[in-house]
Design a protein around this motif. Structure first.
Motif, PDB file in Angstrom:
ATOM      1  N   MET A  43      56.342 -45.530 -30.388  1.00  0.00           N
ATOM      2  CA  MET A  43      55.744 -44.303 -31.082  1.00  0.00           C
ATOM      3  C   MET A  43      55.882 -44.944 -32.604  1.00  0.00           C
ATOM      4  N   ILE A  44      56.786 -45.930 -32.812  1.00  0.00           N
ATOM      5  CA  ILE A  44      56.756 -46.599 -34.413  1.00  0.00           C
ATOM      6  C   ILE A  44      55.627 -47.141 -34.285  1.00  0.00           C
ATOM      7  N   ASP A  45      55.170 -48.162 -33.530  1.00  0.00           N
ATOM      8  CA  ASP A  45      53.745 -48.718 -33.565  1.00  0.00           C
ATOM      9  C   ASP A  45      52.691 -47.599 -33.944  1.00  0.00           C
ATOM     10  N   MET A  46      52.634 -46.622 -33.296  1.00  0.00           N
ATOM     11  CA  MET A  46      51.751 -45.729 -33.287  1.00  0.00           C
ATOM     12  C   MET A  46      51.690 -45.055 -34.829  1.00  0.00           C
ATOM     13  N   ILE A  47      52.843 -44.750 -35.033  1.00  0.00           N
ATOM     14  CA  ILE A  47      53.024 -44.057 -36.675  1.00  0.00           C
ATOM     15  C   ILE A  47      52.765 -45.250 -37.663  1.00  0.00           C
ATOM     16  N   GLN A 357      57.402 -31.278 -36.138  1.00  0.00           N
ATOM     17  CA  GLN A 357      58.052 -32.251 -36.768  1.00  0.00           C
ATOM     18  C   GLN A 357      58.073 -33.665 -36.164  1.00  0.00           C
ATOM     19  N   LEU A 358      58.077 -33.711 -35.129  1.00  0.00           N
ATOM     20  CA  LEU A 358      57.758 -35.029 -34.284  1.00  0.00           C
ATOM     21  C   LEU A 358      56.398 -35.418 -34.327  1.00  0.00           C
ATOM     22  N   VAL A 359      55.342 -34.691 -34.516  1.00  0.00           N
ATOM     23  CA  VAL A 359      53.960 -34.913 -34.593  1.00  0.00           C
ATOM     24  C   VAL A 359      53.878 -35.466 -35.999  1.00  0.00           C
ATOM     25  N   GLY A 360      54.676 -34.779 -37.073  1.00  0.00           N
ATOM     26  CA  GLY A 360      54.720 -35.061 -38.320  1.00  0.00           C
ATOM     27  C   GLY A 360      54.993 -36.376 -38.788  1.00  0.00           C
ATOM     28  N   LEU A 361      55.535 -37.153 -37.923  1.00  0.00           N
ATOM     29  CA  LEU A 361      56.098 -38.600 -38.083  1.00  0.00           C
ATOM     30  C   LEU A 361      54.798 -39.301 -37.747  1.00  0.00           C
ATOM     31  N   TYR A 362      53.820 -39.000 -37.265  1.00  0.00           N
ATOM     32  CA  TYR A 362      52.763 -39.633 -36.628  1.00  0.00           C
ATOM     33  C   TYR A 362      51.519 -39.425 -37.646  1.00  0.00           C
ATOM     34  N   THR A 363      51.323 -38.676 -38.244  1.00  0.00           N
ATOM     35  CA  THR A 363      50.158 -38.390 -39.155  1.00  0.00           C
ATOM     36  C   THR A 363      50.411 -36.906 -40.061  1.00  0.00           C
ATOM     37  N   LYS A 364      49.687 -36.992 -40.970  1.00  0.00           N
ATOM     38  CA  LYS A 364      49.694 -35.805 -42.167  1.00  0.00           C
ATOM     39  C   LYS A 364      48.765 -34.830 -42.049  1.00  0.00           C
ATOM     40  N   ASP A 365      47.891 -35.000 -41.273  1.00  0.00           N
ATOM     41  CA  ASP A 365      46.558 -34.196 -41.016  1.00  0.00           C
ATOM     42  C   ASP A 365      46.998 -33.142 -40.054  1.00  0.00           C
ATOM     43  N   PRO A 366      46.675 -31.749 -40.891  1.00  0.00           N
ATOM     44  CA  PRO A 366      47.257 -30.425 -40.421  1.00  0.00           C
ATOM     45  C   PRO A 366      46.531 -29.994 -39.015  1.00  0.00           C
ATOM     46  N   GLU A 367      45.421 -30.531 -38.992  1.00  0.00           N
ATOM     47  CA  GLU A 367      44.563 -30.144 -37.531  1.00  0.00           C
ATOM     48  C   GLU A 367      45.150 -30.673 -36.452  1.00  0.00           C
ATOM     49  N   ILE A 368      45.523 -32.219 -36.582  1.00  0.00           N
ATOM     50  CA  ILE A 368      46.051 -32.791 -35.383  1.00  0.00           C
ATOM     51  C   ILE A 368      47.592 -32.300 -35.110  1.00  0.00           C
ATOM     52  N   ILE A 369      48.388 -31.955 -36.123  1.00  0.00           N
ATOM     53  CA  ILE A 369      49.506 -31.533 -35.989  1.00  0.00           C
ATOM     54  C   ILE A 369      49.499 -30.176 -35.330  1.00  0.00           C
ATOM     55  N   LYS A 370      48.681 -29.277 -35.800  1.00  0.00           N
ATOM     56  CA  LYS A 370      48.361 -28.051 -35.191  1.00  0.00           C
ATOM     57  C   LYS A 370      48.139 -28.197 -33.530  1.00  0.00           C
ATOM     58  N   MET A 371      47.236 -29.035 -33.320  1.00  0.00           N
ATOM     59  CA  MET A 371      46.878 -29.161 -31.720  1.00  0.00           C
ATOM     60  C   MET A 371      47.899 -29.970 -31.000  1.00  0.00           C
ATOM     61  N   LEU A 376      52.603 -29.865 -27.028  1.00  0.00           N
ATOM     62  CA  LEU A 376      54.170 -30.185 -26.668  1.00  0.00           C
ATOM     63  C   LEU A 376      54.721 -28.978 -26.494  1.00  0.00           C
ATOM     64  N   LYS A 377      54.468 -28.028 -26.594  1.00  0.00           N
ATOM     65  CA  LYS A 377      55.229 -26.574 -26.139  1.00  0.00           C
ATOM     66  C   LYS A 377      54.929 -26.608 -24.435  1.00  0.00           C
ATOM     67  N   ILE A 378      53.527 -26.901 -24.096  1.00  0.00           N
ATOM     68  CA  ILE A 378      53.335 -26.992 -22.638  1.00  0.00           C
ATOM     69  C   ILE A 378      54.034 -27.951 -21.883  1.00  0.00           C
ATOM     70  N   ILE A 379      54.094 -29.186 -22.924  1.00  0.00           N
ATOM     71  CA  ILE A 379      54.756 -30.526 -22.217  1.00  0.00           C
ATOM     72  C   ILE A 379      56.260 -30.222 -21.803  1.00  0.00           C
ATOM     73  N   ALA A 380      57.067 -29.376 -22.778  1.00  0.00           N
ATOM     74  CA  ALA A 380      58.208 -29.071 -22.335  1.00  0.00           C
ATOM     75  C   ALA A 380      58.484 -28.250 -21.183  1.00  0.00           C
ATOM     76  N   PHE A 381      57.552 -27.336 -20.804  1.00  0.00           N
ATOM     77  CA  PHE A 381      57.797 -26.871 -19.471  1.00  0.00           C
ATOM     78  C   PHE A 381      57.595 -27.706 -18.377  1.00  0.00           C
ATOM     79  N   VAL A 382      56.794 -28.794 -18.628  1.00  0.00           N
ATOM     80  CA  VAL A 382      56.598 -29.723 -17.612  1.00  0.00           C
ATOM     81  C   VAL A 382      58.068 -30.621 -17.238  1.00  0.00           C
ATOM     82  N   GLN A 383      58.847 -30.790 -18.261  1.00  0.00           N
ATOM     83  CA  GLN A 383      59.940 -31.710 -18.113  1.00  0.00           C
ATOM     84  C   GLN A 383      60.739 -31.385 -16.743  1.00  0.00           C
ATOM     85  N   PRO A 384      61.520 -29.976 -16.253  1.00  0.00           N
ATOM     86  CA  PRO A 384      62.221 -30.188 -15.219  1.00  0.00           C
ATOM     87  C   PRO A 384      61.484 -30.894 -13.910  1.00  0.00           C
ATOM     88  N   PHE A 385      60.348 -30.206 -13.661  1.00  0.00           N
ATOM     89  CA  PHE A 385      59.553 -30.903 -12.570  1.00  0.00           C
ATOM     90  C   PHE A 385      59.281 -32.420 -12.568  1.00  0.00           C
TER      91      PHE A 385
END
Length: 465
Positions: A43-47, A357-371, A376-385
Motif C-alpha cells: 500500500m505504501i508503494d502505491m501511495i 480516510q484510507l483512500v485519501g492516503l493514496y490520492t488527493k483526487d476527489p473523484e477517485i476518493i468518492k468512487m 469500500l463500503k461494499i467490500i466491508a460486507f464481503v469480509q465475513p464470507f
C-alpha cells in the motif's frame, strides 16, 4: 455493533487457554504479521506512486502496477498450486514422523516450479511485454510509463517464485516465523528502495514506477539469499543438504500431481476470471481503473486474516491427519475459522467507517476518493464470507482436498463475478460500484460451496502416499 465486537474479542482471548486455540494462533500470527505488513508495504508503494507530482503520470503509474499484477499473479498462482501440494505433503510427513521424505519433497517442488513455470513465464513476459499489457487493457499512457516496470517485475518473479516454494514447505512443517522474519526484512528494503528510486533521493535518478520495479526485483533476490542461508545453516526445522543427490520419487510426484493439478486449475480459473474482471473495469478509463486499483490494494489488507488462518489450518490439519487423528483436525479447522472471522469483522468495520480516510492516503483526487470510498463500503460486507471461505478452503487444501476449492472458484469467479460485472458495469452502467457488487455475490456463493463441503467431513478420509 461495537459492544458486540468487544464481547467477541474478550471471548476469543479467554478461549486462548484452549490448547487448540493456542496452536492455531501460534502458527497463524507470524503469517498474519507477515501478510499484514507485506500488504501495508504494498500500500505504501502505491501511495508513493499516487503522490508523484504529475497527477497524470501518477494515475498511469498506479494503473501500470494493476495491469502488471494480473499476469504476475497468474504465474505466482501456478507456483502456489505446487506449493499447496508441498505444504500438505510436508505436514503429513511431519505428522507421521516420516522426516526423511521432507528434503526430497523440497527438491521436487523447487525443480518443478523453476523449470516448468518460473523461467519460461519470465522469458515470455520479457519478450512480449507490450502485447501482454495491451491485451489486459493498458491505455497508451499506462504503456508509456509501465513497460520497464513490467520487465523488472518479470526478472524478480524468478526469485519470488523460489521464495514462495521455500516458505510453503517451512509453513507445512509448522515454521511460520522464519518466512515472516525474512520477508519482512526484504519488504523493508523494498520500501526504502522504492522511495529512493521513485523520487530520486540520495543521489539516485528519479525513475518513477520503473524504480519501484527495480526495487521489488532486488528485494526478492535478497530474500532468496536469506532463505537459502537459513535453510543450509542446519538451524532450521527442516534439514536440507545441497550436496545430497536428488532422487526421483514416484510417490512424491503422485501426491504433488494429485493435489497440485486441481489447485493449479483453481488458481488459473481465479486469475483468468480476475483478468476478465479487470478488463471490464479497465474499459471505464484510467481514472476509474486507478480508483479500482486502490480498492484492490486495500482489499489485499482484508485478505490477510483469512489467508493466515487458512495456512494455519492447512498445516495443523495436514499434521493431524498424518498422525491418524481426524477429530483433532476438525477441531483445528473450526478454531481457525472462529478466530479469523472475529478479526475480519473488525476489519469490515474499519473499511466501512474509515473508507475515505484510507483512500485519501493514496490520492488527493476527489473523484477517485468518492468512487473508491463507495466501493469500500461494499467490500466491508464481503469480509465475513471472504474470511470464512478462505480459512475453510485452506483447511480442505491441507487435507489434500483441492477439488472443491477448484469447483467453488470456477463457479464463483468465472461463472458469477465476470458475468455479473459485465452486466452491472457495461449494461446497467453502475460503474465501479457494480463491479464490486459482483465481487460480493461471488464471495457469498463460494462461501456456501466451501462451507457445505467442509461440513460433510469427507476431507478427513483423503489418503496420500
Amino acid at each position: 455493533m461495537l459492544n458486540a465486537l468487544v464481547v467477541k474479542i474478550k471471548i476469543m482471548i479467554f478461549k486462548m487457554k484452549n490448547p487448540r486455540s493456542k496452536e492455531v494462533f501460534n502458527i497463524a500470527w507470524p503469517v498474519l504479521t507477515e501478510l499484514l505488513l507485506g500488504t501495508l508495504f504494498g500500500m505504501i508503494d502505491m501511495i508513493m506512486l499516487g503522490r508523484i507530482k504529475d497527477t497524470a503520470v501518477a494515475a498511469a503509474s498506479v494503473a501500470a502496477v494493476g495491469i502488471t499484477n494480473q499476469p504476475l499473479f497468474i504465474g505466482l498462482s501456478l507456483i502456489q498450486a505446487l506449493n499447496i501440494g508441498g505444504t500438505a505433503i510436508v505436514a503429513r510427513y511431519v505428522g507421521s514422523k516420516r522426516l526423511d521424505k521432507v528434503e526430497n519433497t523440497i527438491k521436487h517442488i523447487i525443480l518443478l516450479s523453476q523449470v516448468f513455470f518460473a523461467l519460461p513465464l519470465s522469458i515470455i513476459g520479457l519478450v512480449f511485454t507490450k502485447e501482454i499489457m495491451a491485451f489486459i487493457g493498458a491505455q497508451s499512457d499506462t504503456l508509456l510509463v509501465g513497460v520497464n516496470y513490467f520487465r523488472a517485475i518479470m526478472v524478480g518473479f524468478i526469485f519470488q517464485s523460489f521464495n514462495f516454494s521455500l516458505s510453503a514447505v517451512l509453513r507445512g512443517a509448522g515454521d511460520t516465523k522464519t518466512p515472516m522474519k525474512i520477508n519482512l526484512k526484504a519488504n523493508f528494503i523494498n520500501v526504502f528502495g522504492n522511495a529512493v528510486l521513485i523520487y530520486g533521493l540520495i543521489g539516485f535518478p528519479a525513475l518513477g514506477v520503473t524504480g519501484a520495479g527495480i526495487s521489488t526485483a532486488v528485494s526478492n533476490m535478497i530474500a532468496t539469499v536469506l532463505l537459502c542461508t537459513k535453510l543450509l545453516s542446519g538451524k532450521c526445522i527442516i534439514k536440507f543438504n545441497i550436496k545430497s543427490h536428488f532422487k526421483f520419487d514416484k510417490n512424491i510426484m503422485y501426491n504433488l500431481i494429485k493435489i497440485g493439478i486441481p489447485a493449479s486449475l483453481e488458481q488459473m480459473a481465479m486469475r483468468v476470471g480476475i483478468m476478465i474482471f479487470i478488463k471490464v473495469v479497465a474499459g471505464l478509463g484510467t481514472l476509474t481503473f486507478a480508483a479500482h486499483q486502490i480498492c484492490l490494494s486495500i482489499l489485499g489488507l482484508s485478505f490477510t486474516p483469512g489467508q493466515a488462518f487458512g495456512i494455519s489450518a492447512a498445516s495443523l490439519i495436514g499434521r493431524s491427519l498424518g498422525e491418524g487423528k481426524p477429530g483433532k483436525a476438525d477441531e483445528y479447522g473450526k478454531e481457525a475459522r472462529r478466530i479469523g472471522s472475529i478479526i475480519s469483522s473488525i476489519m469490515a468495520i474499519i473499511l466501512f467507517v474509515f473508507g475515505p480516510q484510507l483512500v485519501g492516503l493514496y490520492t488527493k483526487d476527489p473523484e477517485i476518493i468518492k468512487m473508491s470510498s463507495t466501493a469500500l463500503k461494499i467490500i466491508a460486507f464481503v469480509q465475513p464470507f471472504q474470511s470464512s471461505q478462505l480459512i475453510l478452503a485452506g483447511a480442505l487444501r491441507g487435507a489434500g482436498d483441492t477439488i472443491w476449492p477448484l469447483v467453488s472458484t470456477f463457479i464463483g469467479v468465472i461463472g458469477i463475478r465476470t458475468i455479473l460485472a459485465y452486466i452491472f458495469v457495461s449494461k446497467l452502467g453502475l460503474g465501479l460500484s457494480g463491479a464490486w457488487i459482483a465481487v460480493f455475490v461471488d464471495q457469498f456463493i463460494r462461501w456456501i460451496l466451501i462451507y457445505s463441503r467442509y461440513r460433510t467431513g469427507k476431507w478427513k478420509h483423503i489418503k496420500l502416499r
